[in-house]
Design an enzyme around this catalytic site. Structure first.
Site, PDB file in Angstrom:
ATOM      1  N   ASP A  35       0.824  -1.149   0.030  1.00 57.02           N
ATOM      2  CA  ASP A  35       0.022   0.420   0.059  1.00 57.02           C
ATOM      3  C   ASP A  35       0.786   1.571   0.266  1.00 57.02           C
ATOM      4  O   ASP A  35       0.442   2.024  -0.647  1.00 57.02           O
ATOM      5  CB  ASP A  35      -0.705  -0.152   1.516  1.00 57.02           C
ATOM      6  CG  ASP A  35      -2.084  -0.997   1.042  1.00 57.02           C
ATOM      7  OD1 ASP A  35      -2.454  -1.793  -0.133  1.00 57.02           O
ATOM      8  OD2 ASP A  35      -2.810  -1.159   1.895  1.00 57.02           O
ATOM      9  N   ASP A  39       0.843   4.196  -2.866  1.00 57.91           N
ATOM     10  CA  ASP A  39       0.396   5.875  -2.196  1.00 57.91           C
ATOM     11  C   ASP A  39       1.935   6.867  -2.572  1.00 57.91           C
ATOM     12  O   ASP A  39       1.803   7.572  -3.166  1.00 57.91           O
ATOM     13  CB  ASP A  39       0.510   5.414  -0.790  1.00 57.91           C
ATOM     14  CG  ASP A  39      -0.907   5.230   0.060  1.00 57.91           C
ATOM     15  OD1 ASP A  39      -1.600   5.175  -1.340  1.00 57.91           O
ATOM     16  OD2 ASP A  39      -0.766   4.638   0.848  1.00 57.91           O
ATOM     17  N   SER A  84     -35.126  -7.660 -13.086  1.00 64.56           N
ATOM     18  CA  SER A  84     -34.916  -8.616 -11.746  1.00 64.56           C
ATOM     19  C   SER A  84     -35.323  -9.475 -11.769  1.00 64.56           C
ATOM     20  O   SER A  84     -35.069 -10.477 -12.635  1.00 64.56           O
ATOM     21  CB  SER A  84     -36.265  -7.667 -10.785  1.00 64.56           C
ATOM     22  OG  SER A  84     -37.447  -8.986 -10.505  1.00 64.56           O
ATOM     23  N   GLU A 116     -23.131 -17.468  -9.371  1.00 65.63           N
ATOM     24  CA  GLU A 116     -22.578 -16.605  -8.099  1.00 65.63           C
ATOM     25  C   GLU A 116     -23.775 -16.404  -7.197  1.00 65.63           C
ATOM     26  O   GLU A 116     -24.582 -16.496  -6.994  1.00 65.63           O
ATOM     27  CB  GLU A 116     -22.558 -15.015  -8.814  1.00 65.63           C
ATOM     28  CG  GLU A 116     -22.086 -14.816  -9.863  1.00 65.63           C
ATOM     29  CD  GLU A 116     -22.794 -14.041 -11.704  1.00 65.63           C
ATOM     30  OE1 GLU A 116     -21.539 -13.703 -11.742  1.00 65.63           O
ATOM     31  OE2 GLU A 116     -23.643 -14.399 -10.389  1.00 65.63           O
ATOM     32  N   LYS A 118     -25.449 -14.074  -4.154  1.00 59.06           N
ATOM     33  CA  LYS A 118     -26.640 -12.857  -4.525  1.00 59.06           C
ATOM     34  C   LYS A 118     -25.504 -11.627  -3.457  1.00 59.06           C
ATOM     35  O   LYS A 118     -26.232 -11.981  -2.313  1.00 59.06           O
ATOM     36  CB  LYS A 118     -27.551 -13.299  -4.219  1.00 59.06           C
ATOM     37  CG  LYS A 118     -28.748 -12.306  -5.443  1.00 59.06           C
ATOM     38  CD  LYS A 118     -29.824 -12.558  -4.949  1.00 59.06           C
ATOM     39  CE  LYS A 118     -30.855 -11.525  -5.512  1.00 59.06           C
ATOM     40  NZ  LYS A 118     -30.900 -10.206  -4.686  1.00 59.06           N
ATOM     41  N   ASP A 120     -25.850  -8.652  -1.210  1.00 60.25           N
ATOM     42  CA  ASP A 120     -26.955  -7.325  -1.214  1.00 60.25           C
ATOM     43  C   ASP A 120     -26.543  -6.276  -1.329  1.00 60.25           C
ATOM     44  O   ASP A 120     -25.959  -5.680   0.284  1.00 60.25           O
ATOM     45  CB  ASP A 120     -27.267  -7.757   0.307  1.00 60.25           C
ATOM     46  CG  ASP A 120     -28.444  -7.435   0.859  1.00 60.25           C
ATOM     47  OD1 ASP A 120     -29.066  -7.301  -0.093  1.00 60.25           O
ATOM     48  OD2 ASP A 120     -28.847  -8.130   1.774  1.00 60.25           O
ATOM     49  N   TYR A 228     -22.346  -8.702 -12.333  1.00 63.38           N
ATOM     50  CA  TYR A 228     -22.870  -9.879 -13.343  1.00 63.38           C
ATOM     51  C   TYR A 228     -23.501  -9.792 -14.425  1.00 63.38           C
ATOM     52  O   TYR A 228     -24.093 -11.281 -14.524  1.00 63.38           O
ATOM     53  CB  TYR A 228     -23.864  -9.883 -11.627  1.00 63.38           C
ATOM     54  CG  TYR A 228     -24.655  -8.802 -11.504  1.00 63.38           C
ATOM     55  CD1 TYR A 228     -25.676  -8.778 -12.338  1.00 63.38           C
ATOM     56  CD2 TYR A 228     -24.582  -8.463 -10.303  1.00 63.38           C
ATOM     57  CE1 TYR A 228     -26.436  -7.861 -12.342  1.00 63.38           C
ATOM     58  CE2 TYR A 228     -25.426  -7.030  -9.797  1.00 63.38           C
ATOM     59  CZ  TYR A 228     -26.775  -7.562 -11.314  1.00 63.38           C
ATOM     60  OH  TYR A 228     -27.918  -6.188 -10.775  1.00 63.38           O
ATOM     61  N   LYS A 317     -32.344 -17.861  -2.188  1.00 65.36           N
ATOM     62  CA  LYS A 317     -32.634 -17.436  -0.904  1.00 65.36           C
ATOM     63  C   LYS A 317     -31.391 -17.521   0.153  1.00 65.36           C
ATOM     64  O   LYS A 317     -32.354 -19.094   0.245  1.00 65.36           O
ATOM     65  CB  LYS A 317     -34.014 -16.481  -1.093  1.00 65.36           C
ATOM     66  CG  LYS A 317     -33.889 -15.128  -2.178  1.00 65.36           C
ATOM     67  CD  LYS A 317     -33.517 -14.192  -2.208  1.00 65.36           C
ATOM     68  CE  LYS A 317     -33.876 -13.453  -1.687  1.00 65.36           C
ATOM     69  NZ  LYS A 317     -34.997 -12.234  -1.623  1.00 65.36           N
ATOM     70  N   CYS A 411     -29.612  -4.696  41.016  1.00 59.89           N
ATOM     71  CA  CYS A 411     -29.017  -6.420  40.032  1.00 59.89           C
ATOM     72  C   CYS A 411     -30.468  -6.740  40.228  1.00 59.89           C
ATOM     73  O   CYS A 411     -30.589  -7.664  41.969  1.00 59.89           O
ATOM     74  CB  CYS A 411     -27.730  -6.697  41.015  1.00 59.89           C
ATOM     75  SG  CYS A 411     -27.627  -7.290  40.240  1.00 59.89           S
ATOM     76  N   CYS A 414     -28.689 -10.768  41.680  1.00 64.77           N
ATOM     77  CA  CYS A 414     -28.435 -10.336  43.437  1.00 64.77           C
ATOM     78  C   CYS A 414     -28.510  -8.871  44.716  1.00 64.77           C
ATOM     79  O   CYS A 414     -28.607  -9.275  45.784  1.00 64.77           O
ATOM     80  CB  CYS A 414     -26.789 -10.548  44.039  1.00 64.77           C
ATOM     81  SG  CYS A 414     -25.590  -9.126  43.610  1.00 64.77           S
ATOM     82  N   CYS A 429     -23.408  -4.027  38.482  1.00 66.74           N
ATOM     83  CA  CYS A 429     -24.005  -4.196  39.389  1.00 66.74           C
ATOM     84  C   CYS A 429     -22.500  -4.355  40.229  1.00 66.74           C
ATOM     85  O   CYS A 429     -21.428  -4.883  40.184  1.00 66.74           O
ATOM     86  CB  CYS A 429     -24.526  -5.984  39.698  1.00 66.74           C
ATOM     87  SG  CYS A 429     -23.822  -7.137  41.606  1.00 66.74           S
ATOM     88  N   CYS A 435     -22.141 -11.835  43.667  1.00 62.03           N
ATOM     89  CA  CYS A 435     -23.540 -11.895  42.658  1.00 62.03           C
ATOM     90  C   CYS A 435     -22.727 -13.041  42.091  1.00 62.03           C
ATOM     91  O   CYS A 435     -22.459 -13.076  41.616  1.00 62.03           O
ATOM     92  CB  CYS A 435     -23.676 -10.467  42.272  1.00 62.03           C
ATOM     93  SG  CYS A 435     -24.416 -11.056  40.797  1.00 62.03           S
TER      94      CYS A 435
HETATM   95  S1  IVH Z   1     -29.042 -10.656 -12.663  1.00 62.55           S
HETATM   96  C1  IVH Z   1     -31.510 -10.695 -16.083  1.00 62.55           C
HETATM   97  N1  IVH Z   1     -26.235 -12.038 -10.633  1.00 62.55           N
HETATM   98  O1  IVH Z   1     -30.824  -9.032  -7.417  1.00 62.55           O
HETATM   99  C2  IVH Z   1     -30.908 -10.691 -14.022  1.00 62.55           C
HETATM  100  N2  IVH Z   1     -28.051 -10.185  -9.841  1.00 62.55           N
HETATM  101  O2  IVH Z   1     -32.946  -9.688  -7.344  1.00 62.55           O
HETATM  102  C3  IVH Z   1     -30.586  -9.580 -13.128  1.00 62.55           C
HETATM  103  N3  IVH Z   1     -27.732  -9.078  -7.560  1.00 62.55           N
HETATM  104  O3  IVH Z   1     -31.132  -5.959  -9.428  1.00 62.55           O
HETATM  105  C4  IVH Z   1     -30.391  -9.562 -12.035  1.00 62.55           C
HETATM  106  N4  IVH Z   1     -26.161 -10.283  -7.502  1.00 62.55           N
HETATM  107  O4  IVH Z   1     -29.421  -6.193  -7.622  1.00 62.55           O
HETATM  108  C5  IVH Z   1     -27.648  -9.890 -10.482  1.00 62.55           C
HETATM  109  N5  IVH Z   1     -25.376 -12.014  -9.007  1.00 62.55           N
HETATM  110  C6  IVH Z   1     -26.400 -11.845  -9.435  1.00 62.55           C
HETATM  111  C7  IVH Z   1     -26.669 -10.754  -8.758  1.00 62.55           C
HETATM  112  C8  IVH Z   1     -27.741  -9.676  -8.728  1.00 62.55           C
HETATM  113  C9  IVH Z   1     -27.442  -9.379  -6.822  1.00 62.55           C
HETATM  114  C10 IVH Z   1     -29.379  -8.702  -7.570  1.00 62.55           C
HETATM  115  C11 IVH Z   1     -29.075  -7.399  -8.340  1.00 62.55           C
HETATM  116  C12 IVH Z   1     -30.790  -7.575  -9.065  1.00 62.55           C
HETATM  117  C13 IVH Z   1     -31.631  -7.956  -8.156  1.00 62.55           C
HETATM  118  C14 IVH Z   1     -32.423  -9.051  -8.262  1.00 62.55           C
END
Ligand code: IVH
Length: 679
Positions: A35, A39, A84, A116, A118, A120, A228, A317, A411, A414, A429, A435
């Protein structure tokens, strides 16, 4: 003025080098330089750019610091909708997904998937034109999002320009912006210290940071990006496999998941799900499941979409780590050290796959800051083996004016007084020695090496003794019989006898050790030493008022208060008395010695070998009472080595350094002289 060619070259070289190191660090996970070295290069580039402003360029690695705040975010249309995902919640649903897909595609054999975790976080779209990042947008409603280019440019794992020769004319990279847990914790610590809002979880922190109008603040937030998938693309020949497309992204400088895998069948998907679920807690970031995508791009096209989700992908999920439930009541639990922690009693609910009916509320400050009331619907979080915690109340669902939790005055275990130390969040306490919640710790501490040093009385044994009801307090140790001790599990008669011998031997101690062994809050060895030197006996110490206590070196108002509270408990005094009755003793000092003149101050002694009629500890106590320092090793700074019988290697060292050596008789004279010099 134009800069000399050598400067132009150096800037170009530095940028390229830095970009390459960025790539190695963020994409390949194999950094090549430290690092600090990074830098150094970075600062050199900054300096050259500052001296030659005409050479600044938007894609320079220095340009990630954010820019002037915006008044709003522009709205942008996604040329290709951001979809989605459908969810599966158990193996059945996952198998159903695969079966439907095979039927639709008329595939007899297993389908290949790209898998992969998912992440968050938040979905974003990054548009690169001729290899340069030109626009970043949120997903929004999938058709239109917000232009967050200025903010995304500050994320170090988002390359400002792509690498390699095959620069696509246009490529839209899609992925997740998220925050690692460590970064999130550090951010919240800073926010709390600055009196700013703290975030409930890494996802909220990432969302909040990405939607700041001032990108200079975004630049200070530990955001990360992981891709992704690919959205629109022009002028590039992409591989016909999802997995290989992802590898292509990696090659042009885009970070992708380390856990990405190509799988041959749905059975492998189920196995992958279990592996990632098992590894979930070891990951540096939150994930809420795994995503499986049909690997064959042609088959993806054939499968198509339903409403807003592709038929060719699914999110399997994990059990939710955050859920909502009702806070029924708040109880207070007394910890091993006497701290009272509020515990939430919850309407039972499944969190992270486990039923939970209790959760920690940390401390009263947290309750107040989060404004948690009894009867609230609250968000409960449980991650792995970590104790479930109440994250926040859902204030929108609050009815009426529910009561705030209140710290009890005594407490719950005791009945002793509960006190809050000035400047600290914790309530405690004060019944330390008796105690029931604290007594195991009190006894372990009493037996520990720097306290009474009771050989053979380890933590496990203390636990057994208390659990079998053989002892209630440290004083009961001296009432133990051979029969009782040898009756314990894994205790041979010989070791039982040894333990009783060790106990008997430690009856002769020093006042300093004894005071330390009582385990009074914040009374460490040095403070105990100072107290012993000042008061000379335990009665005087027990009766001293707060003002007198503060006369002692090292003792401030907090420690004085702790001592007072401790000795104000009649039960603590009873235990001290009982210990003395059981024969615990230390060398008595007479009135003259109590006010011992500091005749040896400035001198440093080392004690070695065995002394007549006193332990080395006691000898050290006598020296310290006269203001001397006592050290464990001989050096040129040593005034003299006090060598009893069998002095050992320290003796040789003293001779080597020409340090004075004092024998037993000389030591007695030293003490006598310094005592009489006072009268
Ligand atoms: S694929 C057509 N891959 O999950 C496919 N989504 O519930 C579209 N997300 O809006 C998404 N990891 O924000 C995909 N490995 C992954 C993901 C992923 C997180 C999220 C993404 C999407 C949401 C859908």
């Amino acid at each position: 003025m134009t800069a000399p060619e050598s400067i132009v070259d150096e800037i170009a070289r530095l940028r390229q080098e830095l970009n390459e190191h960025n790539y190695r660090y963020h994409v390949l996970d194999t950094p090549q330089i430290s690092d600090q070295a990074y830098d150094r290069l970075f600062r050199r580039l900054l300096q050259l750019e500052r001296e030659n402003p005409e050479l600044t360029s938007a894609d320079s690695p220095t340009q990630r610091v954010g820019s002037e705040p915006a008044s709003h975010f522009d709205s942008v249309a996604h040329e290709m909708a951001m979809l989605s995902l459908d969810n599966a919640f158990d193996d059945e649903e996952m198998l159903g997904f695969d079966r439907r897909l095979r039927d639709r595609l008329e595939q007899e054999t297993g389908l290949g998937y790209c898998a992969e975790p998912k992440l968050d976080g938040l979905a974003v779209s990054l548009l690169y034109e001729a290899g340069e990042l030109v626009r970043a947008a949120t997903r929004g409603d999938g058709r239109r999002g917000e232009d967050i280019t200025a903010n995304v440019r500050t994320i170090k794992s988002v390359p400002l320009s792509l690498i390699g020769d095959s620069r696509p004319r246009r490529i839209e990279v899609r992925g997740e912006v998220y925050m690692e847990i460590a970064g999130f914790d550090a951010l919240n610590r800073n926010q709390r210290e600055a009196g700013d809002k703290v975030f409930a979880n890494p996802r909220n922190a990432a969302a909040g940071s990405l939607r700041l109008l001032d990108s200079r603040i975004t630049a200070s937030r530990p955001l990360k990006f992981c891709s992704y998938g690919i959205g629109l693309n022009e002028g590039v020949e992409l591989p016909a496999s999802q997995y290989r497309q992802m590898q292509y992204l990696r090659e042009i400088g885009i970070p992708i998941s380390r856990q990405i895998e190509r799988l041959d069948s749905v059975d492998d998907c189920l196995d992958y799900y279990r592996r990632i679920l098992a590894a979930r807690e070891q990951l540096a970031f939150d994930i809420d499941g795994v995503v499986f995508k049909l690997d064959d791009i042609d088959l993806q096209r054939e499968a198509g979409f339903v409403s807003r989700a592709p038929r060719w992908a699914i999110a399997y999920k994990f059990p939710a780590q955050e859920v909502m439930t009702r806070l029924l009541d708040v109880d207070f639990q007394v910890g091993r050290t006497g701290a009272l922690t509020p515990v939430a009693r919850l309407e039972p609910v499944a969190v992270g796959g486990v039923m939970v009916s209790n959760a920690t509320l940390h401390n009263m400050d947290e309750i107040e800051r989060k404004d948690i009331r009894i009867g609230d619907i609250v968000i409960v979080r449980r991650a792995g083996d970590v104790i479930p915690e109440v994250v926040a109340p859902v204030v929108q669902q609050r009815e009426g004016r529910p009561a705030r939790p209140k710290m009890p005055a005594s407490c719950p275990v005791c009945g002793s007084e509960v006190m809050q130390q000035s400047g600290q969040a914790a309530y405690r306490c004060v019944g330390g020695l008796f105690c029931a919640a604290q007594r195991k710790e009190a006894i372990k501490h009493y037996a520990s090496r720097k306290a009474m040093d009771i050989e053979g009385l380890g933590d496990k044994l203390v636990e057994q003794l208390v659990e079998k009801g053989l002892i209630d307090s440290i004083a009961d140790l001296y009432d133990l019989s051979l029969e009782q001790v040898s009756g314990l599990g894994r205790m041979a008669e010989k070791s039982a006898r040894n333990l009783l011998d060790a106990l008997a031997k430690t009856r002769s101690t020093t006042l300093a050790r004894f005071v330390y062994a009582l385990g009074i809050r914040e009374v460490g060895e040095a403070t105990a030493e100072a107290l012993a030197g000042y008061f000379g006996d335990v009665e005087a110490l027990m009766d001293a008022d707060v003002e007198t206590l503060q006369q002692v070196e090292d003792v401030g108002p907090v420690v004085a208060e702790n001592l007072r509270h401790f000795f104000d408990q009649q039960k603590n005094r009873d235990i001290v008395e009982k210990l003395v009755e059981r024969g615990v003793n230390w060398p008595q000092v007479d009135a003259a010695q109590k006010q011992q003149a500091q005749t040896l101050s400035g001198n440093t002694y080392v004690i070695s070998g065995r002394l007549d009629g006193m332990s080395r500890d006691q000898a050290a106590g006598l020296l310290k009472a006269r203001g001397a320092r006592v050290s464990g090793s001989v050096s040129v700074k040593t005034t003299a080595l006090i060598g009893g019988e069998n002095p050992g290697s320290k003796f040789a060292k003293a001779e080597e350094l020409g340090v004075d050596i004092i024998d037993q008789a000389g030591f007695n004279r030293l003490l006598d002289d310094s005592t009489s010099s006072e009268s």
